[in-house]
Design a protein around this motif. Structure first.
Motif, PDB file in Angstrom:
ATOM      1  N   ASN A   1      19.315  20.341  51.072  1.00 20.51           N
ATOM      2  CA  ASN A   1      18.748  20.975  50.538  1.00 20.51           C
ATOM      3  C   ASN A   1      17.741  21.841  50.618  1.00 20.51           C
ATOM      4  OD1 ASN A   1      18.597  18.004  49.301  1.00 20.51           O
ATOM      5  ND2 ASN A   1      17.679  16.580  50.318  1.00 20.51           N
ATOM      6  N   THR A   2      17.615  22.626  49.333  1.00 18.36           N
ATOM      7  CA  THR A   2      17.481  23.834  49.597  1.00 18.36           C
ATOM      8  C   THR A   2      16.375  24.493  48.879  1.00 18.36           C
ATOM      9  OG1 THR A   2      19.805  24.610  50.964  1.00 18.36           O
ATOM     10  CG2 THR A   2      18.613  26.744  49.828  1.00 18.36           C
ATOM     11  N   LEU A   3      15.615  24.713  49.243  1.00 19.35           N
ATOM     12  CA  LEU A   3      14.310  25.436  48.167  1.00 19.35           C
ATOM     13  C   LEU A   3      14.315  26.808  48.427  1.00 19.35           C
ATOM     14  CD1 LEU A   3      11.627  24.597  46.352  1.00 19.35           C
ATOM     15  CD2 LEU A   3      10.383  24.756  48.244  1.00 19.35           C
ATOM     16  N   ILE A   4      14.833  27.981  46.900  1.00 17.40           N
ATOM     17  CA  ILE A   4      14.112  28.870  46.922  1.00 17.40           C
ATOM     18  C   ILE A   4      13.279  29.555  46.325  1.00 17.40           C
ATOM     19  CG2 ILE A   4      15.611  30.406  45.649  1.00 17.40           C
ATOM     20  CD1 ILE A   4      17.660  29.012  45.826  1.00 17.40           C
ATOM     21  N   VAL A   5      12.126  30.276  46.867  1.00 21.27           N
ATOM     22  CA  VAL A   5      11.311  30.819  46.368  1.00 21.27           C
ATOM     23  C   VAL A   5      10.990  32.145  46.195  1.00 21.27           C
ATOM     24  CG1 VAL A   5       8.671  30.504  46.860  1.00 21.27           C
ATOM     25  CG2 VAL A   5      10.007  29.256  48.393  1.00 21.27           C
ATOM     26  N   GLY A   6      10.945  32.322  44.625  1.00 25.49           N
ATOM     27  CA  GLY A   6      10.525  33.988  44.060  1.00 25.49           C
ATOM     28  C   GLY A   6      10.273  33.774  43.199  1.00 25.49           C
ATOM     29  N   GLU A   7       8.823  34.936  42.997  1.00 25.52           N
ATOM     30  CA  GLU A   7       8.617  35.688  41.688  1.00 25.52           C
ATOM     31  C   GLU A   7       8.861  35.898  40.607  1.00 25.52           C
ATOM     32  OE1 GLU A   7       5.404  34.454  41.736  1.00 25.52           O
ATOM     33  OE2 GLU A   7       4.886  35.107  43.480  1.00 25.52           O
TER      34      GLU A   7
ATOM     35  N   PHE B   1      10.477  15.531  43.402  1.00 27.58           N
ATOM     36  CA  PHE B   1      10.612  16.004  45.239  1.00 27.58           C
ATOM     37  C   PHE B   1       9.157  15.207  45.812  1.00 27.58           C
ATOM     38  CE2 PHE B   1      12.146  19.396  42.644  1.00 27.58           C
ATOM     39  CZ  PHE B   1      13.994  18.726  42.980  1.00 27.58           C
ATOM     40  N   GLY B   2       8.113  14.891  45.058  1.00 31.12           N
ATOM     41  CA  GLY B   2       7.088  13.810  46.633  1.00 31.12           C
ATOM     42  C   GLY B   2       7.254  13.054  46.225  1.00 31.12           C
ATOM     43  N   ARG B   3       6.954  12.681  45.453  1.00 29.29           N
ATOM     44  CA  ARG B   3       6.299  10.663  44.552  1.00 29.29           C
ATOM     45  C   ARG B   3       8.111   9.920  44.417  1.00 29.29           C
ATOM     46  NH1 ARG B   3       6.457   7.831  40.057  1.00 29.29           N
ATOM     47  NH2 ARG B   3       6.130   9.509  38.457  1.00 29.29           N
ATOM     48  N   LEU B   4       9.280  10.377  44.680  1.00 34.28           N
ATOM     49  CA  LEU B   4      10.718  10.271  44.209  1.00 34.28           C
ATOM     50  C   LEU B   4      11.370  11.049  45.878  1.00 34.28           C
ATOM     51  CD1 LEU B   4      10.875  10.299  40.289  1.00 34.28           C
ATOM     52  CD2 LEU B   4      10.334   8.487  42.008  1.00 34.28           C
ATOM     53  N   ARG B   5      10.880  11.686  46.658  1.00 35.59           N
ATOM     54  CA  ARG B   5      11.900  12.174  47.512  1.00 35.59           C
ATOM     55  C   ARG B   5      12.209  11.142  48.411  1.00 35.59           C
ATOM     56  NH1 ARG B   5       8.281  13.136  52.807  1.00 35.59           N
ATOM     57  NH2 ARG B   5       8.498  10.371  52.859  1.00 35.59           N
ATOM     58  N   ASP B   6      12.218   9.877  48.474  1.00 32.93           N
ATOM     59  CA  ASP B   6      12.587   9.082  49.475  1.00 32.93           C
ATOM     60  C   ASP B   6      13.666   8.548  48.507  1.00 32.93           C
ATOM     61  OD1 ASP B   6      10.756   9.487  51.462  1.00 32.93           O
ATOM     62  OD2 ASP B   6       9.782   7.020  50.793  1.00 32.93           O
ATOM     63  N   GLU B   7      14.101   8.015  47.049  1.00 27.86           N
ATOM     64  CA  GLU B   7      14.520   7.950  46.341  1.00 27.86           C
ATOM     65  C   GLU B   7      16.181   9.138  46.422  1.00 27.86           C
ATOM     66  OE1 GLU B   7      15.511   4.893  44.602  1.00 27.86           O
ATOM     67  OE2 GLU B   7      13.294   3.934  45.260  1.00 27.86           O
TER      68      GLU B   7
ATOM     69  N   TRP C   1      22.554  17.044  46.668  1.00 22.69           N
ATOM     70  CA  TRP C   1      22.452  17.861  47.287  1.00 22.69           C
ATOM     71  C   TRP C   1      21.544  18.370  46.167  1.00 22.69           C
ATOM     72  CZ3 TRP C   1      26.560  15.808  49.442  1.00 22.69           C
ATOM     73  CH2 TRP C   1      26.340  15.177  50.659  1.00 22.69           C
ATOM     74  N   PHE C   2      20.065  19.186  46.303  1.00 26.03           N
ATOM     75  CA  PHE C   2      20.066  19.514  45.857  1.00 26.03           C
ATOM     76  C   PHE C   2      19.236  21.244  45.740  1.00 26.03           C
ATOM     77  CE2 PHE C   2      18.499  15.547  44.318  1.00 26.03           C
ATOM     78  CZ  PHE C   2      18.518  15.741  42.732  1.00 26.03           C
ATOM     79  N   VAL C   3      19.922  22.075  44.936  1.00 26.76           N
ATOM     80  CA  VAL C   3      18.689  23.070  45.325  1.00 26.76           C
ATOM     81  C   VAL C   3      17.900  23.709  44.152  1.00 26.76           C
ATOM     82  CG1 VAL C   3      19.927  25.958  45.974  1.00 26.76           C
ATOM     83  CG2 VAL C   3      20.780  24.183  46.406  1.00 26.76           C
ATOM     84  N   VAL C   4      16.712  24.165  44.246  1.00 26.10           N
ATOM     85  CA  VAL C   4      15.681  24.373  43.592  1.00 26.10           C
ATOM     86  C   VAL C   4      15.380  25.775  43.289  1.00 26.10           C
ATOM     87  CG1 VAL C   4      13.503  23.218  42.663  1.00 26.10           C
ATOM     88  CG2 VAL C   4      15.071  21.824  43.838  1.00 26.10           C
ATOM     89  N   ALA C   5      15.566  26.016  42.824  1.00 25.24           N
ATOM     90  CA  ALA C   5      14.568  27.876  42.392  1.00 25.24           C
ATOM     91  C   ALA C   5      13.252  27.008  41.843  1.00 25.24           C
ATOM     92  CB  ALA C   5      15.167  28.636  41.793  1.00 25.24           C
ATOM     93  N   VAL C   6      12.254  27.991  42.759  1.00 26.13           N
ATOM     94  CA  VAL C   6      10.664  27.968  42.601  1.00 26.13           C
ATOM     95  C   VAL C   6       9.778  29.335  42.092  1.00 26.13           C
ATOM     96  CG1 VAL C   6      10.566  25.552  42.762  1.00 26.13           C
ATOM     97  CG2 VAL C   6       9.259  26.921  44.535  1.00 26.13           C
TER      98      VAL C   6
ATOM     99  N   SER D   1       5.100  22.799  49.508  1.00 26.87           N
ATOM    100  CA  SER D   1       4.471  22.222  50.466  1.00 26.87           C
ATOM    101  C   SER D   1       3.139  21.427  51.602  1.00 26.87           C
ATOM    102  CB  SER D   1       3.574  23.946  50.510  1.00 26.87           C
ATOM    103  OG  SER D   1       4.818  24.966  50.743  1.00 26.87           O
ATOM    104  N   GLN D   2       3.121  20.829  50.503  1.00 33.21           N
ATOM    105  CA  GLN D   2       2.057  19.780  50.707  1.00 33.21           C
ATOM    106  C   GLN D   2       2.370  18.249  50.697  1.00 33.21           C
ATOM    107  OE1 GLN D   2      -0.823  20.828  51.121  1.00 33.21           O
ATOM    108  NE2 GLN D   2      -0.301  22.238  49.946  1.00 33.21           N
ATOM    109  N   PRO D   3       2.437  17.593  51.408  1.00 42.10           N
ATOM    110  CA  PRO D   3       2.961  15.792  51.758  1.00 42.10           C
ATOM    111  C   PRO D   3       2.939  14.875  50.046  1.00 42.10           C
ATOM    112  CG  PRO D   3       1.027  16.869  53.120  1.00 42.10           C
ATOM    113  CD  PRO D   3       1.199  17.922  52.877  1.00 42.10           C
ATOM    114  N   PRO D   4       3.749  14.784  50.080  1.00 43.43           N
ATOM    115  CA  PRO D   4       5.207  14.291  50.747  1.00 43.43           C
ATOM    116  C   PRO D   4       6.081  15.543  50.676  1.00 43.43           C
ATOM    117  CG  PRO D   4       5.060  12.747  49.092  1.00 43.43           C
ATOM    118  CD  PRO D   4       3.954  13.530  48.831  1.00 43.43           C
ATOM    119  N   ALA D   5       6.350  16.345  49.855  1.00 45.83           N
ATOM    120  CA  ALA D   5       7.681  16.736  48.650  1.00 45.83           C
ATOM    121  C   ALA D   5       7.606  18.117  50.526  1.00 45.83           C
ATOM    122  CB  ALA D   5       7.101  17.896  47.882  1.00 45.83           C
ATOM    123  N   ASP D   6       6.598  18.327  50.732  1.00 50.11           N
ATOM    124  CA  ASP D   6       7.236  19.046  52.464  1.00 50.11           C
ATOM    125  C   ASP D   6       8.394  18.352  52.835  1.00 50.11           C
ATOM    126  OD1 ASP D   6       5.697  17.889  52.758  1.00 50.11           O
ATOM    127  OD2 ASP D   6       5.036  18.778  54.849  1.00 50.11           O
TER     128      ASP D   6
END
Length: 318
Positions: free
Chosen positions: A35-41, A139-145, A152-157, A166-171
């Motif tokens: 599971n990959t998080l891609i961060v960019g402006e 990715f936070g509230r439904l993380r366990d599901e 697998w998820f690749v998410v660009a934000v 970056s905050q629990p539980p999504a972190d």
């Protein structure tokens, strides 16, 4: 004229694609079932990268099954999940089924659990630009599901959604976080060469003196001389003022304008990206203008007569 839109997974578009170490790491992580998080402006090439990952789904050690979803056209987390399922149905991953009613309190979880039945393995879901609320719910509230799914998820934000994730539980959801770095001068020059329609560069377009994100390179090259969007010192100075005057919200807004160009307070997409109301966006734009970070002008909407709107852009004279 340069091609400034995101590149798709067509053969013609992929011939224009230029990569670097950070973008290679993101693609490799996707095909390693992480599971990959891609961060960019804005303007860093997040959407282009996702299409490049899909274009290379069959090029890795094992073939992967990939769908891509544009979260910007979804109104909330439920709509985003419905879009994912629609793509999964059309790709043949799952059977077509009736959606739960909107007032069903367990409808969102029921929709997510449908992905447990996917017929494909090595399945990757690419999610482009979810806003902070969508990201926090999915990715936070439904993380366990999501962890129980065979996908697998690749998410660009952008930075505002990243702050939420970056905050629990999504972190804890993402195995890898990759920041898209500016292109170095050699990669920038190659980008200009590939994106010029006739394959040639005017003499006045030179390799930038400092690393830049892709859209800034194209905007300034089209304008000719080196412009304010390549001025790293100006950017840093304005970012510092924005943070002093308006805090983190002003910094995120300025980053959006740096990549998008001029904006207005009526831009629904900008409001969603920042997670603010029109009233709050109007307030932030006004505060940044009074701090001389931004400058404003009046513009008549394209396509015919209409009420002029106030546009805000970088104050290049600051």
């Amino acid at each position: 004229m340069f091609t400034k839109r995101p590149l798709l997974d067509t053969v013609a578009d992929q011939a224009l694609y230029v990569t670097d170490a950070s973008r290679k790491r993101a693609a490799q992580a996707a095909f390693q079932h992480r599971n990959t998080l891609i961060v960019g402006e804005p303007g860093s090439g997040k959407t282009t990268l996702l299409y490049q990952i899909r274009a290379n789904a069959d090029a890795g050690p094992t073939s992967s099954f990939v769908i891509i979803v544009d979260a910007r056209i979804a109104d909330g987390a439920r709509d985003l999940v419905d879009l994912i399922l629609l793509e999964a149905e059309q790709a043949g991953w799952i059977e077509v089924a009736e959606r739960p009613t909107r007032d069903d309190p367990f409808g969102l979880i029921a929709q997510v659990r449908r992905l447990r039945d996917t017929k494909e393995r090595d399945a990757i879901i690419l999610v482009d630009d979810p806003d902070p609320k969508q990201a926090a719910t999915l990715f936070g509230r439904l993380r366990d599901e999501l962890w129980q799914l065979p996908v697998w998820f690749v998410v660009a934000v952008n930075s505002s959604a990243y702050e939420t994730l970056s905050q629990p539980p999504a972190d804890a959801f993402f195995d890898m976080v990759i920041n898209l770095e500016p292109l170095d001068p050699d990669a920038a020059l190659e980008l200009l060469r590939r994106r010029k329609h006739n394959g040639e560069l005017p003499e006045q377009i030179r390799s930038p003196a400092r690393p830049l994100q892709p859209r800034a390179i194209l905007l300034d090259a089209e304008a000719g001389p080196i412009g304010a969007r390549q001025d790293g010192e100006l950017q840093q100075r304005l970012m510092t003022i924005a943070e002093e005057e308006t805090g983190r919200s002003g910094v995120m807004l300025l980053a959006e304008i740096w990549g998008r160009g001029a904006v207005s307070a009526s831009d629904d997409g900008l409001q969603r990206t920042l997670g603010v109301s029109r009233v709050r966006l109007t307030q932030l734009l006004g505060e940044l203008e009074r701090a001389r970070v931004l400058t404003s002008f009046r513009e008549t909407p394209p396509g015919g007569p209409g009420r002029p709107r106030t546009m805000y852009d970088i104050n290049r004279a600051a």
